[in-house]
Design an enzyme around this catalytic site. Sequence first.
Site, PDB file in Angstrom:
ATOM      1  N   ASP A   1      -4.845 -12.534   3.462  1.00  0.00           N
ATOM      2  CA  ASP A   1      -6.332 -11.874   3.802  1.00  0.00           C
ATOM      3  C   ASP A   1      -7.301 -12.428   2.931  1.00  0.00           C
ATOM      4  O   ASP A   1      -8.478 -11.973   3.246  1.00  0.00           O
ATOM      5  CB  ASP A   1      -6.113 -10.583   4.418  1.00  0.00           C
ATOM      6  CG  ASP A   1      -5.147  -9.854   3.207  1.00  0.00           C
ATOM      7  OD1 ASP A   1      -4.782 -10.358   2.166  1.00  0.00           O
ATOM      8  OD2 ASP A   1      -5.008  -8.608   3.524  1.00  0.00           O
TER       9      ASP A   1
ATOM     10  N   HIS B   1      -6.441  -6.864  -0.582  1.00  0.00           N
ATOM     11  CA  HIS B   1      -6.630  -5.437  -0.910  1.00  0.00           C
ATOM     12  C   HIS B   1      -5.691  -5.088  -2.154  1.00  0.00           C
ATOM     13  O   HIS B   1      -4.625  -5.590  -2.306  1.00  0.00           O
ATOM     14  CB  HIS B   1      -6.213  -4.611   0.273  1.00  0.00           C
ATOM     15  CG  HIS B   1      -6.719  -4.988   1.543  1.00  0.00           C
ATOM     16  ND1 HIS B   1      -6.233  -5.751   2.448  1.00  0.00           N
ATOM     17  CD2 HIS B   1      -8.075  -4.370   2.140  1.00  0.00           C
ATOM     18  CE1 HIS B   1      -7.253  -6.054   3.512  1.00  0.00           C
ATOM     19  NE2 HIS B   1      -8.285  -5.184   3.213  1.00  0.00           N
TER      20      HIS B   1
ATOM     21  N   ASP C   1      -2.669 -10.249  -2.538  1.00  0.00           N
ATOM     22  CA  ASP C   1      -3.344  -9.660  -1.253  1.00  0.00           C
ATOM     23  C   ASP C   1      -4.678  -9.437  -1.660  1.00  0.00           C
ATOM     24  O   ASP C   1      -5.125  -8.973  -2.705  1.00  0.00           O
ATOM     25  CB  ASP C   1      -2.422  -8.610  -0.786  1.00  0.00           C
ATOM     26  CG  ASP C   1      -2.988  -8.094   0.768  1.00  0.00           C
ATOM     27  OD1 ASP C   1      -2.106  -8.230   1.593  1.00  0.00           O
ATOM     28  OD2 ASP C   1      -3.944  -7.351   0.802  1.00  0.00           O
TER      29      ASP C   1
ATOM     30  N   HIS D   1       0.635  -1.287   0.162  1.00  0.00           N
ATOM     31  CA  HIS D   1      -0.021   0.015   0.099  1.00  0.00           C
ATOM     32  C   HIS D   1       0.734   1.377   0.080  1.00  0.00           C
ATOM     33  O   HIS D   1       0.271   2.426  -0.072  1.00  0.00           O
ATOM     34  CB  HIS D   1      -0.942  -0.249   1.286  1.00  0.00           C
ATOM     35  CG  HIS D   1      -1.989  -0.999   1.287  1.00  0.00           C
ATOM     36  ND1 HIS D   1      -2.904  -1.317   0.049  1.00  0.00           N
ATOM     37  CD2 HIS D   1      -2.114  -1.936   2.136  1.00  0.00           C
ATOM     38  CE1 HIS D   1      -3.575  -2.152   0.388  1.00  0.00           C
ATOM     39  NE2 HIS D   1      -3.279  -2.681   1.508  1.00  0.00           N
TER      40      HIS D   1
END
Lengths: 352, 352
Positions: A296, A209, A207, A173
């Site tokens: 995740d 996200h 991931d 991120h």
Amino acid sequence: MKIFYSEGHRQHNPPFEVFDGGERVPYLENPDRMDKVLAALRKTDWAEFAEPSDFGLDPILAVHDADYINFLDSAWTEWLAAAPEAESASDKSAILPATFALRRKPRVPKSFLGRAGYYMMDLSAVIVEGTYKAALASANCALSAAQFIATQVPSTANRPQSAFALCRPPGHHAGKDYCAGYCFINNAAVAANWLSSKGKVALLDIDYHAGNGTQDIFYDRADVLTISIHADPDFEYPHFIGFADETGAGAGLGFHHNFPLPAGTDDAAYLAALDKALELIMVYGPWSIVVSAGMDIYDGDPLGKFKVTRDGIREIGERIANLRLPTAVIMEGGYANNALGKNIGTFLEAMK
Amino acid sequence: MKIFYSEGHRQHNPPFEVFDGGERVPYLENPDRMDKVLAALRKTDWAEFAEPSDFGLDPILAVHDADYINFLDSAWTEWLAAAPEAESASDKSAILPATFALRRKPRVPKSFLGRAGYYMMDLSAVIVEGTYKAALASANCALSAAQFIATQVPSTANRPQSAFALCRPPGHHAGKDYCAGYCFINNAAVAANWLSSKGKVALLDIDYHAGNGTQDIFYDRADVLTISIHADPDFEYPHFIGFADETGAGAGLGFHHNFPLPAGTDDAAYLAALDKALELIMVYGPWSIVVSAGMDIYDGDPLGKFKVTRDGIREIGERIANLRLPTAVIMEGGYANNALGKNIGTFLEAMK
């Protein structure tokens, strides 16, 4: 499999983050995650732990703005010293800004709190005293994994070498000049950029996200193909980036791909998207790949809404391994701590 | 002097805001501010209170994006309904996002939390159930003051008519499409735009903090001269905008002026900047002016670092009044509640 890990992450242990609604909650991206992964990997007969080498700042400054890295370096000292501008912060146990850079040409101001609001994008990338050093150690794990796969003599009989960077804090991120979502230095981007000096590289982000930071860093580049499979930003963090029609710009046009998926995505739906991503990688023809491995996607992750099972995770690993390319696997998210060790262990076992 | 005031502000009473460092503190921009001003003005023999008229949405949509106003309108209902996306917000007593719009082309996502992070810029513009209605009432006070000065028959013997809009919530930090710094609808901008249909208008912002929202709204326009005198954003909120070399763009080039001043600015230094601003207004030759009157320039304001005295505030009022132009005074900030009534009373007495 070589596993690069540093205990340096433990000095990054923020006392809280702030959720929507302005409520402090315990920091989900915590050292216990690593303990669970370490315990699982130590039980295997194939995990070979190694300390990372120190690559210095150059490979980090190749993907992040120097002003941003300088901010991370001096943030804690400045935060403690910031007076009278930071009078409002009676609790100085963790750096979080309260004002964020406005749209339409925000300028970087001189004050610490102003720069904090410029370089920090949310209330989850919390900075404490040890954050910068932990982030450097984490980036060195990624670089060590990259160096390892770059220097192994290929064995014709076996799969090419893979290596795992057990990175904490995670990185995907973090953009050119901002931290966000538990991430400060973009470990996978640092590794992919380092590998790109030896030829075309693909970076696959699995991931849950969207890998907004990775997208930000490579968006104009054709020498690193970046692909992210993730929860649709129309309902999930990071909200503002990661849509399907964002495919790169300038020389990089066509060299970025997002696969936004709906809540409830199961193994079959996930693997269908993965197959498309792997086909893009095969067509691109990189000499090596970097995998941003967030766990995740697992059904039951407290920050995720996918329904991917452990069998699904194994299958993802096997299909990536079938590319038969040197692969640096970089740890990203995954917050179902009690399942995290088995999940990443299963993934790596399929990759080795 | 006519004073337009609505009790509607009381429904906007957020339980907290979040300061730098991630700590909840009581909401500084509270209804008590109005009670203190009301008590002071009711003691005078010149304050004539009046209810605002309802001008509808058109004059608000003339300065704010419709999508943003729609967001304010539906925010509370959406916040309560947001599930499962907002599972993380166990405390739903106030809307605050935890993720803010990233630089470099953020897109407006579909989800409520994503839109909240897009339309909200800091942890002080807290939305509660009554915020939108309070903001509408506040804007109607500003519009009523504008209408009043526009429709008075000029008296040759006396100063032109002035009117005061006792606005809460304040407005000058709200931009075209974002709320910030206790502000949701930019009352002064709404009033100035409404007045501009009758000829050139000047908007003078004397609040301690830079009027970033007003700058944002009028930056491309030549028909409203905007001037802000404020604490240098290099050390003070709103941090990223309000620098001296930001002077407008396109047709508006030369029609915006910022006067950033250092911490510790006293009466003499403030009045020197004010005189320059007033000269710019005289050269521009507007038919009326709007004053964003923040009293946080006062020595001892908890959010300010200027040393302007009550005598200084009187002098500011007198010098503005000496322009001899119809003037709509719009209440902005000021958080030294116990001094606020006397300060704004002194300012208005000098203006009348």
